[in-house]
Each structure stands twice: as structure tokens, then as C-alpha cells.
Scaffold this motif. Structure first.
Motif, PDB file in Angstrom:
ATOM      1  N   TRP A 141     -33.053  49.297   6.372  1.00 42.41           N
ATOM      2  CA  TRP A 141     -33.626  48.662   7.568  1.00 42.41           C
ATOM      3  C   TRP A 141     -32.359  47.563   8.307  1.00 42.41           C
ATOM      4  N   VAL A 142     -32.614  47.488   9.496  1.00 44.67           N
ATOM      5  CA  VAL A 142     -31.539  46.536  10.242  1.00 44.67           C
ATOM      6  C   VAL A 142     -31.666  45.250   9.736  1.00 44.67           C
ATOM      7  N   GLU A 143     -32.926  44.768   9.333  1.00 49.03           N
ATOM      8  CA  GLU A 143     -33.119  43.443   8.584  1.00 49.03           C
ATOM      9  C   GLU A 143     -34.557  43.690   7.487  1.00 49.03           C
ATOM     10  N   SER A 144     -34.733  42.817   7.077  1.00 44.49           N
ATOM     11  CA  SER A 144     -35.753  42.906   5.920  1.00 44.49           C
ATOM     12  C   SER A 144     -37.218  43.551   6.422  1.00 44.49           C
ATOM     13  N   ALA A 145     -37.796  44.135   5.541  1.00 42.95           N
ATOM     14  CA  ALA A 145     -39.147  44.552   6.023  1.00 42.95           C
ATOM     15  C   ALA A 145     -40.134  43.295   6.574  1.00 42.95           C
ATOM     16  N   PRO A 146     -39.916  42.372   5.640  1.00 41.64           N
ATOM     17  CA  PRO A 146     -40.889  41.124   6.182  1.00 41.64           C
ATOM     18  C   PRO A 146     -40.486  40.844   7.553  1.00 41.64           C
ATOM     19  N   ASN A 147     -39.559  40.716   7.921  1.00 43.22           N
ATOM     20  CA  ASN A 147     -39.019  40.232   9.229  1.00 43.22           C
ATOM     21  C   ASN A 147     -39.515  41.173  10.236  1.00 43.22           C
ATOM     22  N   LEU A 148     -39.207  42.585  10.070  1.00 40.73           N
ATOM     23  CA  LEU A 148     -39.912  43.636  11.104  1.00 40.73           C
ATOM     24  C   LEU A 148     -41.361  43.208  11.179  1.00 40.73           C
ATOM     25  N   VAL A 149     -42.163  43.126  10.105  1.00 41.36           N
ATOM     26  CA  VAL A 149     -43.509  42.866  10.161  1.00 41.36           C
ATOM     27  C   VAL A 149     -43.825  41.698  11.205  1.00 41.36           C
ATOM     28  N   GLN A 150     -43.017  40.652  10.838  1.00 44.24           N
ATOM     29  CA  GLN A 150     -43.377  39.211  11.559  1.00 44.24           C
ATOM     30  C   GLN A 150     -42.981  39.652  12.897  1.00 44.24           C
ATOM     31  N   ASN A 151     -41.794  40.397  13.361  1.00 40.26           N
ATOM     32  CA  ASN A 151     -41.442  40.513  14.715  1.00 40.26           C
ATOM     33  C   ASN A 151     -42.387  41.298  15.498  1.00 40.26           C
ATOM     34  N   ALA A 152     -42.736  42.383  14.821  1.00 42.99           N
ATOM     35  CA  ALA A 152     -43.779  43.097  15.641  1.00 42.99           C
ATOM     36  C   ALA A 152     -45.215  42.550  15.733  1.00 42.99           C
ATOM     37  N   ILE A 153     -45.706  41.756  15.046  1.00 38.23           N
ATOM     38  CA  ILE A 153     -46.781  40.991  15.150  1.00 38.23           C
ATOM     39  C   ILE A 153     -46.608  39.930  16.254  1.00 38.23           C
ATOM     40  N   LEU A 154     -45.601  39.386  16.227  1.00 41.31           N
ATOM     41  CA  LEU A 154     -45.382  38.320  17.295  1.00 41.31           C
ATOM     42  C   LEU A 154     -45.092  38.846  18.541  1.00 41.31           C
ATOM     43  N   ARG A 155     -44.547  40.119  18.665  1.00 42.87           N
ATOM     44  CA  ARG A 155     -44.274  40.978  19.844  1.00 42.87           C
ATOM     45  C   ARG A 155     -45.863  41.414  20.372  1.00 42.87           C
ATOM     46  N   GLY A 156     -46.550  41.666  19.389  1.00 47.33           N
ATOM     47  CA  GLY A 156     -47.996  42.032  19.865  1.00 47.33           C
ATOM     48  C   GLY A 156     -48.697  40.981  20.425  1.00 47.33           C
ATOM     49  N   PHE A 157     -48.628  39.860  19.932  1.00 44.39           N
ATOM     50  CA  PHE A 157     -49.474  38.766  20.834  1.00 44.39           C
ATOM     51  C   PHE A 157     -48.808  38.659  22.075  1.00 44.39           C
ATOM     52  N   GLU A 158     -47.374  38.222  22.018  1.00 42.82           N
ATOM     53  CA  GLU A 158     -46.836  38.027  23.407  1.00 42.82           C
ATOM     54  C   GLU A 158     -47.094  39.331  24.214  1.00 42.82           C
ATOM     55  N   ASP A 159     -47.032  40.408  24.147  1.00 42.78           N
ATOM     56  CA  ASP A 159     -47.237  41.515  24.909  1.00 42.78           C
ATOM     57  C   ASP A 159     -48.763  41.521  25.471  1.00 42.78           C
ATOM     58  N   SER A 160     -49.578  41.218  24.493  1.00 41.68           N
ATOM     59  CA  SER A 160     -50.982  41.266  24.729  1.00 41.68           C
ATOM     60  C   SER A 160     -51.412  40.379  26.107  1.00 41.68           C
ATOM     61  N   GLY A 161     -50.826  39.332  26.241  1.00 43.18           N
ATOM     62  CA  GLY A 161     -51.103  38.347  27.423  1.00 43.18           C
ATOM     63  C   GLY A 161     -52.176  37.563  27.141  1.00 43.18           C
ATOM     64  N   ARG A 162     -52.849  37.691  25.863  1.00 49.75           N
ATOM     65  CA  ARG A 162     -53.929  37.046  25.807  1.00 49.75           C
ATOM     66  C   ARG A 162     -53.993  35.547  25.189  1.00 49.75           C
ATOM     67  N   ILE A 163     -52.850  35.190  24.680  1.00 52.71           N
ATOM     68  CA  ILE A 163     -52.698  33.876  24.052  1.00 52.71           C
ATOM     69  C   ILE A 163     -51.682  33.038  24.786  1.00 52.71           C
ATOM     70  N   VAL A 164     -51.948  31.713  24.759  1.00 54.12           N
ATOM     71  CA  VAL A 164     -51.191  30.658  25.355  1.00 54.12           C
ATOM     72  C   VAL A 164     -49.818  30.674  24.910  1.00 54.12           C
ATOM     73  N   ALA A 165     -49.703  30.462  23.513  1.00 53.51           N
ATOM     74  CA  ALA A 165     -48.300  30.383  22.846  1.00 53.51           C
ATOM     75  C   ALA A 165     -48.472  30.868  21.469  1.00 53.51           C
ATOM     76  N   VAL A 166     -47.360  31.410  21.027  1.00 55.12           N
ATOM     77  CA  VAL A 166     -47.480  32.155  19.646  1.00 55.12           C
ATOM     78  C   VAL A 166     -45.976  31.919  19.428  1.00 55.12           C
TER      79      VAL A 166
END
Length: 215
Positions: free
Chosen positions: A87-112
Motif C-alpha cells: 500500500w502507498v501508506e498503512s491500511a489504517p491510514n487508508l481506512v481513516q482517509n476513506a471515511i473522512l472523505r466519505g463524510f466530506e463528500d456527503s455534504g451532510r456534516i458541518v465539520a469533520v
């Protein structure tokens, strides 16, 4: 004429040179291919729009998963890694990035964001990365890429666990070559990230509304 004995160092060097001449050339090392997983989630229109803020904690994982090695389970109870891929970085980092991006892309939350970024969070999302691997079943069935994450939603002030749930997804493989197997991690992680984002928004908003009613 009497011959003087050669110094030991000279004898050792001559012996090493002779052995090297008889030895086969070392095998060439092949460079590992570097992969990433950057899924995009589908937004569910039923998800609430929330006014609270959230931090997503980096997932806890086993020593093998907490690395950039790509795990494969060739048989139950045995965990190995692909030797020609990382992986380009560790699996936990990939997971954290994916979930953060999911919240941001959802447009449903003020800040994450991540902890330590100065965000005055109302809730904290704690994650345990249990599985992030290619799995070959014991019954000889089709191998699958499996992702499993245990999520806990906590009150950011009291650190009290408000809810917890395990999320899992699997993608069957028709091609077991390394590039095809690694490519299947992206949709699998995307499905788990989408489920976690939706669950967090619904659960967190239900708690926020309950707190407001009690005031």
C-alpha cells in the motif's frame, strides 16, 4: 629455495575470490508495486444534515495490518502478505482517509477531521480494523477481499460510548492475480465506509435530538 608461508589475510582473500568465481550470480530483486484505495461513497438522500462536529480516530489494527503490507489469508488461521505489492501508506491510514472523505463528500456534516486538528468536536468515531485482506475459503470457494471494521461513536466530552456496531463487506474475485485482487479493495472499503458514514450521521443526530429534548 625455501618458500615463506603466505600471510593468513592473503590466503583468506584468495579463498574468497575462488568461491565467488564458482558461485551463481544473486537473483535480481524485483520492486514491489505500490497501490492505493481511494473509494467514493454514494450519498443516501435519507441521511440527516447535522450541525454537530466529528473527529475520526485512526483505526486500531494488528501489527501486520498496521503496515503498508497487503494481507492475504491463503487458508483459515494463516495470514501472509503479497510479496510484490504494498500500500502507498498503512491500511489504517487508508481506512481513516476513506471515511473522512466519505463524510466530506456527503455534504451532510458541518465539520469533520482528525484528532489534534483543533476541531471542537461533539462526537468521536473510534475504529478497530479487524480484517483488510484477501481470503481463500477452506471449502475451496471463490476467494474474496474482506474488510471488517468495528465502529464506536463516543461523546467527545465525556468519552462515553453512545453506540457501537461491526461493519463488513466482501468482494468475490474472478481473477486472483495480484493487481486484480488489490483493485477489489477499493469497492469493498467503499461499501464499509459508506455504511459507517450513514450509521454515524443517523446515530449521532438521534443522540443530539435526544439531548436537546432533555434540556
Amino acid at each position: 629455495m625455501t618458500r615463506l608461508p603466505l600471510p593468513r589475510a592473503v590466503v583468506a582473500l584468495a579463498l574468497a575470490a575462488a568461491l565467488a568465481a564458482c558461485s551463481p550470480l544473486p537473483a535480481k530483486r524485483t520492486s514491489a508495486q505500490i497501490y492505493t484505495a481511494e473509494p467514493r461513497i454514494a450519498v443516501d438522500e435519507t441521511w440527516p444534515r447535522v450541525t454537530w462536529q466529528l473527529v475520526v480516530v485512526r483505526p486500531v489494527a494488528s501489527q501486520l495490518l498496521d503496515s503498508n503490507r497487503i494481507a492475504v489469508r491463503p487458508r483459515p488461521g494463516q495470514l501472509q502478505v503479497y510479496r510484490d505489492a504494498v500500500w502507498v501508506e498503512s491500511a489504517p491510514n487508508l481506512v481513516q482517509n476513506a471515511i473522512l472523505r466519505g463524510f466530506e463528500d456527503s455534504g451532510r456534516i458541518v465539520a469533520v477531521g482528525r484528532p489534534g486538528t483543533g476541531l471542537r468536536a461533539d462526537y468521536s468515531l473510534s475504529l478497530d480494523l479487524r480484517r483488510f485482506e484477501t481470503d481463500y475459503p477452506a471449502d475451496g470457494g471463490a476467494p474474496q477481499v474482506r474488510v471488517e471494521i468495528r465502529a464506536r461513536l463516543l461523546d467527545a466530552v465525556s468519552n462515553q460510548v453512545l453506540a457501537s456496531r461491526t461493519f463488513a463487506a466482501a468482494t468475490p474475485l474472478s481473477d486472483t492475480a495480484t493487481p486484480a485482487a488489490v483493485a477489489a479493495f477499493e469497492p469493498t472499503l467503499g461499501q464499509v465506509a459508506q455504511d459507517i458514514v450513514g450509521w454515524t450521521l443517523v446515530t449521532g443526530e438521534a443522540n443530539a435530538q435526544s439531548v436537546m429534548r432533555r434540556r
